[in-house]
Design an enzyme around this catalytic site. Structure first.
Site, PDB file in Angstrom:
ATOM      1  CG  ASP A 193      27.455 -12.147 -13.903  1.00  0.00           C
ATOM      2  OD1 ASP A 193      26.611 -11.255 -14.097  1.00  0.00           O
ATOM      3  OD2 ASP A 193      27.175 -13.228 -13.363  1.00  0.00           O
ATOM      4  CE  LYS A 245      27.873 -12.868  -9.911  1.00  0.00           C
ATOM      5  NZ  LYS A 245      27.851 -14.122 -10.669  1.00  0.00           N
TER       6      LYS A 245
END
Length: 443
Positions: A165, A125
């Protein structure tokens, strides 16, 4: 003290200033005890100690020049958590709330989510505390290019493949991919969520929202029910929420709420999706503008979406958006299913309350895995230089989501917790990663 409890305690102490990461550890590790007891070799190989420590954490500054000619400095992160089953895979988030704890929290969760997909992708991430809101196109572009001047060194189609995201959509992906290509002189599938003209996948935009509804469909089937006639409360009005609304309506449900950070809209006649898309995707406006057109709808500023009576609740905005008071309201109003469209939307105490009151609950690592699954399908198309039709992608997505549900449901049942998808998803996701780590040795 059990192995999972000891590792949890040690990890919380070691990461004392990272509350979000601690939350992920607390939610996941205790649920793994049954499979740990069944497989003592995991403890002998210190699988958990290795699992909770990222393989690599990258932190760097991002200097850029705004439209006034002033230099701005942001901080960026890429946490490459676990590559046991494939290259690191996970989104980039641009939001003021981003810090190392948040990225580790999301990256740890991503390990299990990616494993559940059944595809060869590891967990990672990244993101930055940069806020794209109210920035000009030029400012967003120069920030993305500056960020890639450092991050490109750590990426590759078989190394680390970011996606979008919160705050990172097709525009931002395009700018980052373009800079990667300039710096490396390589055209490779190093980002997913790309535009269709340069290697993107049809169906990727819709994937998380559609996948969420395919998961809910599976949950309802265990009750002998369908989405037809169900009232659905959805939070958020970004990509995930919009396409969850779209698929829910296609499957016969009535979606009655959407929201943004300022408040929510309640439309008892059903959300006008075209209007929401116009406001959020075209005008980049605020959801309160909805009631200017739909006069029978109600806008509640700073309100709690979960206070609206519904059959199904779908948090699709951000982490920790469904707290104890919201869960209490849902239970009081007869909600029977909660499925997360965002990552770890529900606080741990709220999750426990839902489960104690027989609300069928699906954690984000299972229910919002559609996005990363189609990202992996995009990687496959890039690797073969062969695009698939939207119909082909959607069929594969539906199969993947059904498999995730089945594997999670069966894992929970095997260990005496039938219907507890939270535990089942953790165990099913963990086993594949743990076995791969065992086979690859300790270093």
């Amino acid at each position: 003290m059990s192995y999972t409890s000891r590792v949890l305690e040690e990890s919380i102490e070691k990461n004392a200033n990272e509350p979000e990461f601690q939350q992920a550890l607390t939610e996941i590790l205790p649920t793994l005890q049954p499979i740990i007891e069944e497989n003592p070799q995991y403890e002998q190989a210190k699988i958990l100690e290795r699992l909770v420590e990222p393989e690599r954490s990258i932190i760097f500054r991002v200097p850029w020049v705004d439209d006034k000619g002033e230099i701005q400095i942001n901080r960026a992160y890429r946490v490459q958590f676990n590559s046991a089953i494939g290259p690191f895979k996970g989104g980039m988030r641009f939001h003021p709330s981003v810090n190392l704890s948040v990225i580790k929290f999301l990256g740890f969760e991503q390990i299990f989510k990616n494993s559940l997909s059944g595809l060869a992708i590891g967990g990672g991430k990244g993101g930055s505390d940069f806020d794209p809101k109210d920035k000009s196109e030029r400012e967003v572009m120069v920030f993305c290019q500056s960020l890639m001047n450092e991050l490109y060194k750590h990426l590759g189609a078989n190394q680390d493949v970011p996606a979008g995201d919160i705050g990172v959509g097709g525009r931002e992906i395009g700018y980052m991919f373009g800079q990667y290509k300039r710096l490396t002189d390589q055209f490779e599938g190093v980002f997913t969520g790309k535009g269709i003209p340069y290697g993107g996948s049809l169906g990727r935009t819709e994937a998380t929202g559609y996948g969420l509804m395919y998961m809910v469909e599976c949950m309802l089937e265990t009750k002998g029910e369908s989405l037809v006639g169900k009232k659905v409360a959805i939070s958020g009005s970004g990509n995930v929420a919009i396409y969850a609304v779209e698929k829910a309506q296609q499957l016969g449900a009535t979606v009655i709420t959407v929201s943004d950070s300022n408040g929510y809209v309640y439309d008892p006649e059903g959300i006008d999706l075209a209007l929401v898309k116009e406001i959020k995707e075209v005008r980049r406006g605020r959801i309160k503008e909805y009631v200017d057109v739909r006069v029978n709808a109600e806008y509640v500023e700073n309100g709690l979406v979960w206070s609206v009576p519904c059959d199904i609740a779908l948090p699709c905005a951000t982490q920790n958006e469904l707290l104890l008071d919201g869960a209490t309201k849902l239970i009081e109003n007869g909600c029977t299913i909660v499925a997360e469209g965002s990552n770890m939307s529900t606080s741990l105490d709220a999750t426990h309350l839902l489960l104690e009151n027989n609300v069928f609950y699906a954690p984000g690592k299972a229910s919002n895995a559609g996005g990363v699954s189609v990202s992996a399908l995009e990687m496959a198309q890039n690797a073969s230089w062969t695009p698939w039709t939207a119909e082909e992608v959607d069929v594969k997505l539906r199969v993947i989501m059904r498999n995730i549900f089945t594997n999670s449901y069966n894992a929970a049942e095997k260990y005496g917790m039938k219907g507890n998808l939270s535990v089942g998803a953790n165990i099913a996701g963990f086993k594949k990663v743990a076995d791969a780590m065992m086979l690859q040795g300790a270093v």
